[in-house]
Design a protein around this motif. Structure first.
Motif, PDB file in Angstrom:
ATOM      1  N   VAL A 111       7.997   3.481   0.423  1.00  0.00           N
ATOM      2  CA  VAL A 111       7.898   4.992   0.813  1.00  0.00           C
ATOM      3  C   VAL A 111       9.264   5.634   0.646  1.00  0.00           C
ATOM      4  O   VAL A 111      10.196   4.773   0.507  1.00  0.00           O
ATOM      5  CB  VAL A 111       7.663   5.273   2.271  1.00  0.00           C
ATOM      6  CG1 VAL A 111       6.089   5.266   2.369  1.00  0.00           C
ATOM      7  CG2 VAL A 111       8.210   4.398   3.093  1.00  0.00           C
ATOM      8  N   THR A 165       0.245  12.134  -1.861  1.00  0.00           N
ATOM      9  CA  THR A 165      -0.051  13.344  -1.143  1.00  0.00           C
ATOM     10  C   THR A 165      -0.593  14.343  -2.268  1.00  0.00           C
ATOM     11  O   THR A 165       0.210  14.538  -3.411  1.00  0.00           O
ATOM     12  CB  THR A 165       0.761  14.506  -0.200  1.00  0.00           C
ATOM     13  OG1 THR A 165       0.882  13.416   0.755  1.00  0.00           O
ATOM     14  CG2 THR A 165       0.139  15.346   0.181  1.00  0.00           C
ATOM     15  N   TYR A 220      -0.159  14.071  11.829  1.00  0.00           N
ATOM     16  CA  TYR A 220      -0.087  13.602  10.653  1.00  0.00           C
ATOM     17  C   TYR A 220       0.167  12.101  10.636  1.00  0.00           C
ATOM     18  O   TYR A 220      -0.164  11.231   9.765  1.00  0.00           O
ATOM     19  CB  TYR A 220       1.081  14.254   9.966  1.00  0.00           C
ATOM     20  CG  TYR A 220       1.516  14.068   8.627  1.00  0.00           C
ATOM     21  CD1 TYR A 220       1.294  14.730   7.454  1.00  0.00           C
ATOM     22  CD2 TYR A 220       2.081  12.791   8.192  1.00  0.00           C
ATOM     23  CE1 TYR A 220       1.646  14.627   6.124  1.00  0.00           C
ATOM     24  CE2 TYR A 220       2.381  12.553   6.873  1.00  0.00           C
ATOM     25  CZ  TYR A 220       2.274  13.403   5.968  1.00  0.00           C
ATOM     26  OH  TYR A 220       2.678  13.193   4.559  1.00  0.00           O
ATOM     27  N   GLN A 255      10.282   8.708   5.409  1.00  0.00           N
ATOM     28  CA  GLN A 255       8.795   8.285   5.862  1.00  0.00           C
ATOM     29  C   GLN A 255       9.127   7.273   6.615  1.00  0.00           C
ATOM     30  O   GLN A 255       8.074   6.655   7.335  1.00  0.00           O
ATOM     31  CB  GLN A 255       7.813   7.808   4.731  1.00  0.00           C
ATOM     32  CG  GLN A 255       7.511   8.835   3.731  1.00  0.00           C
ATOM     33  CD  GLN A 255       6.576   9.954   4.427  1.00  0.00           C
ATOM     34  OE1 GLN A 255       5.721   9.685   5.072  1.00  0.00           O
ATOM     35  NE2 GLN A 255       6.934  11.251   4.307  1.00  0.00           N
ATOM     36  N   HIS A 290      -4.359  14.231   3.683  1.00  0.00           N
ATOM     37  CA  HIS A 290      -2.953  14.815   3.992  1.00  0.00           C
ATOM     38  C   HIS A 290      -2.636  16.012   3.250  1.00  0.00           C
ATOM     39  O   HIS A 290      -2.057  16.918   3.800  1.00  0.00           O
ATOM     40  CB  HIS A 290      -1.905  13.488   3.806  1.00  0.00           C
ATOM     41  CG  HIS A 290      -1.803  12.630   4.868  1.00  0.00           C
ATOM     42  ND1 HIS A 290      -2.313  11.358   4.459  1.00  0.00           N
ATOM     43  CD2 HIS A 290      -1.285  12.868   5.954  1.00  0.00           C
ATOM     44  CE1 HIS A 290      -2.128  10.920   5.651  1.00  0.00           C
ATOM     45  NE2 HIS A 290      -1.250  11.476   6.499  1.00  0.00           N
ATOM     46  N   LEU A 293       0.791  -1.324   0.014  1.00  0.00           N
ATOM     47  CA  LEU A 293      -0.014   0.039  -0.019  1.00  0.00           C
ATOM     48  C   LEU A 293       1.016   1.247   0.241  1.00  0.00           C
ATOM     49  O   LEU A 293       1.964   1.264   0.688  1.00  0.00           O
ATOM     50  CB  LEU A 293      -1.006  -0.176   1.076  1.00  0.00           C
ATOM     51  CG  LEU A 293      -1.766   1.241   1.609  1.00  0.00           C
ATOM     52  CD1 LEU A 293      -3.076   0.855   2.163  1.00  0.00           C
ATOM     53  CD2 LEU A 293      -1.033   2.188   2.290  1.00  0.00           C
ATOM     54  N   THR A 294       0.446   2.353  -0.747  1.00  0.00           N
ATOM     55  CA  THR A 294       1.219   3.420  -0.587  1.00  0.00           C
ATOM     56  C   THR A 294       0.182   4.772  -1.079  1.00  0.00           C
ATOM     57  O   THR A 294      -0.660   4.546  -1.674  1.00  0.00           O
ATOM     58  CB  THR A 294       2.478   3.566  -1.447  1.00  0.00           C
ATOM     59  OG1 THR A 294       3.283   4.547  -1.043  1.00  0.00           O
ATOM     60  CG2 THR A 294       2.363   3.542  -2.851  1.00  0.00           C
ATOM     61  N   GLY A 295       0.330   5.811  -0.512  1.00  0.00           N
ATOM     62  CA  GLY A 295      -0.212   6.901  -0.504  1.00  0.00           C
ATOM     63  C   GLY A 295       0.531   8.037  -1.233  1.00  0.00           C
ATOM     64  O   GLY A 295       1.588   8.203  -1.085  1.00  0.00           O
ATOM     65  N   PHE A 352      -3.383   4.919  -3.298  1.00  0.00           N
ATOM     66  CA  PHE A 352      -4.518   5.707  -2.931  1.00  0.00           C
ATOM     67  C   PHE A 352      -4.019   7.451  -2.955  1.00  0.00           C
ATOM     68  O   PHE A 352      -2.789   7.612  -2.791  1.00  0.00           O
ATOM     69  CB  PHE A 352      -5.320   5.875  -1.494  1.00  0.00           C
ATOM     70  CG  PHE A 352      -4.343   5.993  -0.603  1.00  0.00           C
ATOM     71  CD1 PHE A 352      -3.410   4.988   0.199  1.00  0.00           C
ATOM     72  CD2 PHE A 352      -4.577   7.068   0.152  1.00  0.00           C
ATOM     73  CE1 PHE A 352      -2.702   5.176   1.115  1.00  0.00           C
ATOM     74  CE2 PHE A 352      -3.710   7.374   1.305  1.00  0.00           C
ATOM     75  CZ  PHE A 352      -2.902   6.508   1.787  1.00  0.00           C
ATOM     76  N   ALA A 356      -3.579  10.705  -1.275  1.00  0.00           N
ATOM     77  CA  ALA A 356      -3.840  11.011   0.030  1.00  0.00           C
ATOM     78  C   ALA A 356      -4.083  12.498   0.096  1.00  0.00           C
ATOM     79  O   ALA A 356      -3.443  13.408   0.452  1.00  0.00           O
ATOM     80  CB  ALA A 356      -2.349  10.998   0.966  1.00  0.00           C
ATOM     81  N   ASP A 408      -4.357   5.052   7.329  1.00  0.00           N
ATOM     82  CA  ASP A 408      -4.305   4.537   5.878  1.00  0.00           C
ATOM     83  C   ASP A 408      -3.724   3.185   5.873  1.00  0.00           C
ATOM     84  O   ASP A 408      -4.057   2.220   5.191  1.00  0.00           O
ATOM     85  CB  ASP A 408      -3.299   5.541   5.305  1.00  0.00           C
ATOM     86  CG  ASP A 408      -3.782   6.907   5.214  1.00  0.00           C
ATOM     87  OD1 ASP A 408      -4.972   7.205   5.220  1.00  0.00           O
ATOM     88  OD2 ASP A 408      -2.791   7.862   4.995  1.00  0.00           O
ATOM     89  N   ILE A 409      -2.675   2.988   6.521  1.00  0.00           N
ATOM     90  CA  ILE A 409      -2.052   1.882   6.535  1.00  0.00           C
ATOM     91  C   ILE A 409      -2.890   0.338   7.066  1.00  0.00           C
ATOM     92  O   ILE A 409      -2.972  -0.820   6.738  1.00  0.00           O
ATOM     93  CB  ILE A 409      -0.783   1.795   6.906  1.00  0.00           C
ATOM     94  CG1 ILE A 409       0.129   2.966   6.141  1.00  0.00           C
ATOM     95  CG2 ILE A 409       0.182   0.446   6.990  1.00  0.00           C
ATOM     96  CD1 ILE A 409       1.611   3.071   6.829  1.00  0.00           C
ATOM     97  N   MET A 431      -1.800   8.707   8.885  1.00  0.00           N
ATOM     98  CA  MET A 431      -1.035   7.863   7.940  1.00  0.00           C
ATOM     99  C   MET A 431      -1.018   6.424   8.558  1.00  0.00           C
ATOM    100  O   MET A 431      -1.295   5.354   7.749  1.00  0.00           O
ATOM    101  CB  MET A 431       0.434   8.119   7.838  1.00  0.00           C
ATOM    102  CG  MET A 431       1.334   7.347   7.029  1.00  0.00           C
ATOM    103  SD  MET A 431       2.753   8.515   6.357  1.00  0.00           S
ATOM    104  CE  MET A 431       3.660   6.879   5.667  1.00  0.00           C
ATOM    105  N   VAL A 486       4.775  -1.283   2.729  1.00  0.00           N
ATOM    106  CA  VAL A 486       4.529   0.260   2.533  1.00  0.00           C
ATOM    107  C   VAL A 486       5.857   0.837   1.733  1.00  0.00           C
ATOM    108  O   VAL A 486       6.688   1.116   2.343  1.00  0.00           O
ATOM    109  CB  VAL A 486       4.261   0.888   3.631  1.00  0.00           C
ATOM    110  CG1 VAL A 486       3.818   2.274   3.253  1.00  0.00           C
ATOM    111  CG2 VAL A 486       3.088   0.244   4.386  1.00  0.00           C
TER     112      VAL A 486
HETATM  113  N1  TRP Z   1       3.147  10.740   3.917  1.00  0.00           N
HETATM  114  C1  TRP Z   1       3.437  10.188   2.638  1.00  0.00           C
HETATM  115  C2  TRP Z   1       4.349  10.999   1.695  1.00  0.00           C
HETATM  116  O1  TRP Z   1       4.429  12.155   2.133  1.00  0.00           O
HETATM  117  C3  TRP Z   1       2.276  10.157   1.881  1.00  0.00           C
HETATM  118  C4  TRP Z   1       1.299   9.034   2.547  1.00  0.00           C
HETATM  119  C5  TRP Z   1      -0.220   9.380   3.106  1.00  0.00           C
HETATM  120  C6  TRP Z   1       1.291   7.691   2.683  1.00  0.00           C
HETATM  121  N2  TRP Z   1      -0.466   8.266   3.852  1.00  0.00           N
HETATM  122  C7  TRP Z   1       0.217   7.108   3.564  1.00  0.00           C
HETATM  123  C8  TRP Z   1       2.526   6.874   2.062  1.00  0.00           C
HETATM  124  C9  TRP Z   1       0.270   5.879   3.869  1.00  0.00           C
HETATM  125  C10 TRP Z   1       2.546   5.473   2.405  1.00  0.00           C
HETATM  126  C11 TRP Z   1       1.261   5.232   3.182  1.00  0.00           C
HETATM  127  O2  TRP Z   1       4.944  10.403   0.860  1.00  0.00           O
END
Ligand code: TRP
Length: 452
Positions: free
Chosen positions: A154, A10, A136, A158, A46, A6-8, A41, A43, A143-144, A140, A152
């Motif tokens: 990143v 922003t 923050y 992170q 965020h 999983l990764t997000g 996803f 974010a 999310d995970i 996060m 994850v």
């Molecule tokens: N904080 C991550 C970034 O700035 C973005 C992010 C938000 C994220 N939620 C997450 C990454 C969950 C991995 C999993 O790059």
């Protein structure tokens, strides 16, 4: 079970080449591996932390969604959604907020860096810092943990957030798990072999340094005019150049095969001019990105299509998140009163009470059937039709005296049926969630299993 990755992303900016090489391209590659379930996803909650420009946020969500799709993300394979379309995430965030030590957040690098800057400027330590920035890492973690991701991917910056997510997960498991772990402890995956692209000035390519090369926006013209600004040394055409010391070369390398890269390096050593080198770089980038840019442009021209894809992604995500949050609500004590009435209904039925009960009836075709009614008066299942009322009565008694676990068959997330001697005799009413189905089955189990 497959590995959940999983990764997000922003949604506060426009994707640049560094994002593509460092995050988008490797993540899409990883999503194609066998035995991987990928969750990517936007974010966007965020994004609100650091950007108060609503139009910028809206535009960025669109651009980033189009970028990932154009870069080859397959929404049929990956669960691709917006954070803000999954209300279970902020709900989980609150549950986690309530088990997270404030001291843990005080130690978060991003928050501490802002405090240090304030101290250096001799203003209040928390000047300009909102609670979103402070907590923050908890959002996060939500999310995970919502999807019990194992891995994850990143950036290195992170890693601390992942450690915090593990801490928070452990604390929740410990407080509420009663021996059961609700949350998998996620691991950060920091790609060692993925290039960090230098920007125009040679520092890491980053929006905050304002040194980026746009990915798709602005078309090939913007690519050319930005590449033209990459800083080089003052050696002229004909003079030998050291490839390793040049940002241009590092960017080229991120797009080219090793043979092409070696050739480029030799050409520089043999005196290729910077102008020619820049032209070669643009051509090589175009080769990979040109066709994708066409897809990007057609997606950007059709935001409805993107909206549909994201809605479908949210549906897939919520099929996991909704029953899971129900379970977590139970665990922390946010329980429906109906659940409690239902289980007492089951007890009543067991002791011959009037609550939950079987009801026999004749259907419109004159056939004999029965249904089981819960304490709240709602039907839980109904039987097949019998021509003979005695057969219906016998089936009803057989269900009451039988081995419940052997009779029960679950189908999908929301349905169940009861079987006697290999044939279905009754089908459950479709539940609205797997948690509701679980409640109903619990009540049935209590009502149907023989009294000790
Ligand atoms: N904080 C991550 C970034 O700035 C973005 C992010 C938000 C994220 N939620 C997450 C990454 C969950 C991995 C999993 O790059």
């Amino acid at each position: 079970m497959n590995t959940r990755v999983l990764t997000g992303i922003t949604t506060s900016g426009t994707p640049h080449l560094g994002n593509y090489v460092g995050a988008i391209r490797p993540a899409i590659q990883a999503s194609l591996e066998k035995n991987v379930d990928a969750f990517f996803f936007l974010a966007d909650y965020h994004a609100l932390i650091k950007c108060e420009d609503a139009d910028r946020i809206a535009r960025s969500r669109l651009e980033i969604a189009a970028t990932w799709l154009a870069s080859g993300l397959d929404p049929a394979r990956v669960t691709f959604y917006r954070q803000s379309d999954v209300p279970e995430i902020p709900e989980l965030c609150w549950m986690l907020t309530c088990v997270t030590a404030k001291g843990l957040m005080n130690r978060a690098h991003a928050y501490k860096a802002s405090v240090d800057q304030n101290i250096a400027k001799s203003v209040e330590p928390d000047d300009g810092i909102n609670m979103g920035l402070f907590s923050y890492p908890i959002l996060m973690a939500a999310d995970i943990l919502m999807f019990n991701a194992h891995k994850v991917p990143v950036g290195r910056d992170q890693t601390q957030h992942l450690e915090m997510a593990r801490d928070i997960a452990q604390r929740f498991n410990h407080l509420y798990g009663q021996g059961k772990d609700f949350f998998v402890l996620p691991e950060a995956v920091i790609a060692e072999d993925v290039a960090t692209l230098p920007g125009l000035d040679g520092r890491k390519m980053s929006k905050s340094y304002n040194n980026t090369v746009p990915l798709f926006e602005g078309g090939s013209r913007a690519l050319k005019s930005t590449v033209a600004k990459i800083v080089t040394d003052s050696r002229g055409p004909g003079e030998p150049k050291d490839a390793e010391a040049s940002h241009l070369y590092l960017i080229y390398k991120a797009f080219a095969s090793s043979a092409e890269t070696a050739e480029f390096r030799q050409a520089l050593a043999a005196g290729m001019g910077w102008g020619d080198a820049k032209q070669k770089l643009c051509e090589r980038i175009e080769q990979e990105l040109g066709p994708k840019r066409d897809d990007y442009e057609s997606l950007m021209a059709n935001p409805n299509r993107i909206e549909e894809i994201l809605q479908e992604g949210a549906r897939k995500a919520r099929a996991i998140a909704t029953p899971f949050i129900q379970e977590l609500r139970q665990a922390v004590g946010l329980r429906t009163l109906i659940t409690e009435t239902k289980s007492s209904a089951a007890k009543q039925a067991k002791s011959g009470g009037k609550g939950a009960r079987f009801v026999s009836f004749r259907d419109d075709a004159g056939q004999f059937r029965f249904r089981f009614i819960g304490m709240d008066g709602a039907e839980i299942f109904s039987s097949i039709a019998y021509a003979d009322p005695k057969m219906a009565g016998a089936a009803m008694r057989a269900l009451q005296g039988g081995d419940f676990e052997a009779m029960l068959t679950l189908s999908g997330e929301l349905d169940f049926s009861l079987t006697l001697e290999g044939s279905i005799v009754a089908s459950g009413v479709t539940s609205v969630s797997s948690a509701q189905r679980a409640e109903r089955i619990e009540a049935l189990r209590a009502a149907l299993s023989p009294t000790e």
